[in-house]
Enzyme design. Structure first.
Site, PDB file in Angstrom:
ATOM      1  N   ASN A  48      -6.261  -2.679   2.456  1.00 52.40           N
ATOM      2  CA  ASN A  48      -6.223  -4.131   2.670  1.00 52.40           C
ATOM      3  C   ASN A  48      -7.654  -4.646   2.771  1.00 52.40           C
ATOM      4  O   ASN A  48      -8.523  -3.994   3.359  1.00 52.40           O
ATOM      5  CB  ASN A  48      -5.479  -4.473   3.963  1.00 52.40           C
ATOM      6  CG  ASN A  48      -3.978  -4.428   3.812  1.00 52.40           C
ATOM      7  OD1 ASN A  48      -3.446  -4.412   2.712  1.00 52.40           O
ATOM      8  ND2 ASN A  48      -3.287  -4.407   4.929  1.00 52.40           N
TER       9      ASN A  48
ATOM     10  N   ARG B 280       0.822  -1.208   0.000  1.00 51.79           N
ATOM     11  CA  ARG B 280       0.000   0.000   0.000  1.00 51.79           C
ATOM     12  C   ARG B 280       0.857   1.259   0.000  1.00 51.79           C
ATOM     13  O   ARG B 280       0.572   2.213  -0.724  1.00 51.79           O
ATOM     14  CB  ARG B 280      -0.957   0.011   1.190  1.00 51.79           C
ATOM     15  CG  ARG B 280      -2.037  -1.070   1.082  1.00 51.79           C
ATOM     16  CD  ARG B 280      -2.857  -1.172   2.346  1.00 51.79           C
ATOM     17  NE  ARG B 280      -1.979  -1.516   3.467  1.00 51.79           N
ATOM     18  CZ  ARG B 280      -2.195  -1.170   4.726  1.00 51.79           C
ATOM     19  NH1 ARG B 280      -3.260  -0.468   5.056  1.00 51.79           N
ATOM     20  NH2 ARG B 280      -1.361  -1.520   5.677  1.00 51.79           N
TER      21      ARG B 280
END
EC number: 3.6.1.7
Length: 89
Positions: A37, A19
């Site tokens: 996520n 990320r």
């Protein structure tokens, strides 16, 4: 022309700075959106911005950062969003 895509990235993509790396790449490309996520171990990434840069980002998602092992990227087009930052969560 501004476009938005939502990509679901599967494989070894959590716990490998995916990320944060996606956020850095998106900022470098001048894109907005997010990387989150998911409970199933995937990462959902939305990118919005110029089509050429969005496509570069989608191509990058196929590899991700060095620590990641991407199995698959599913992409769908979505309506453009009026956001001006890229968040991770």
């Amino acid at each position: 022309m501004k476009v938005c895509y939502i990509a679901t990235v599967t494989g070894l993509v959590q716990g490998v700075y995916f990320r944060a790396a996606a956020q850095n790449m998106a900022i470098d490309l001048g894109l907005s959106g997010y990387a989150h996520n998911q409970e199933d171990g995937s990462v959902e990434v939305m990118v919005c911005g110029p089509e050429e840069n969005a496509r570069k980002m989608l191509k990058w998602l196929e590899q991700g950062p060095e620590e990641a092992d991407v199995d698959n990227v599913e992409v769908e087009s979505t309506h453009p969003r009026d956001i001006n930052h890229f968040s991770i969560g």
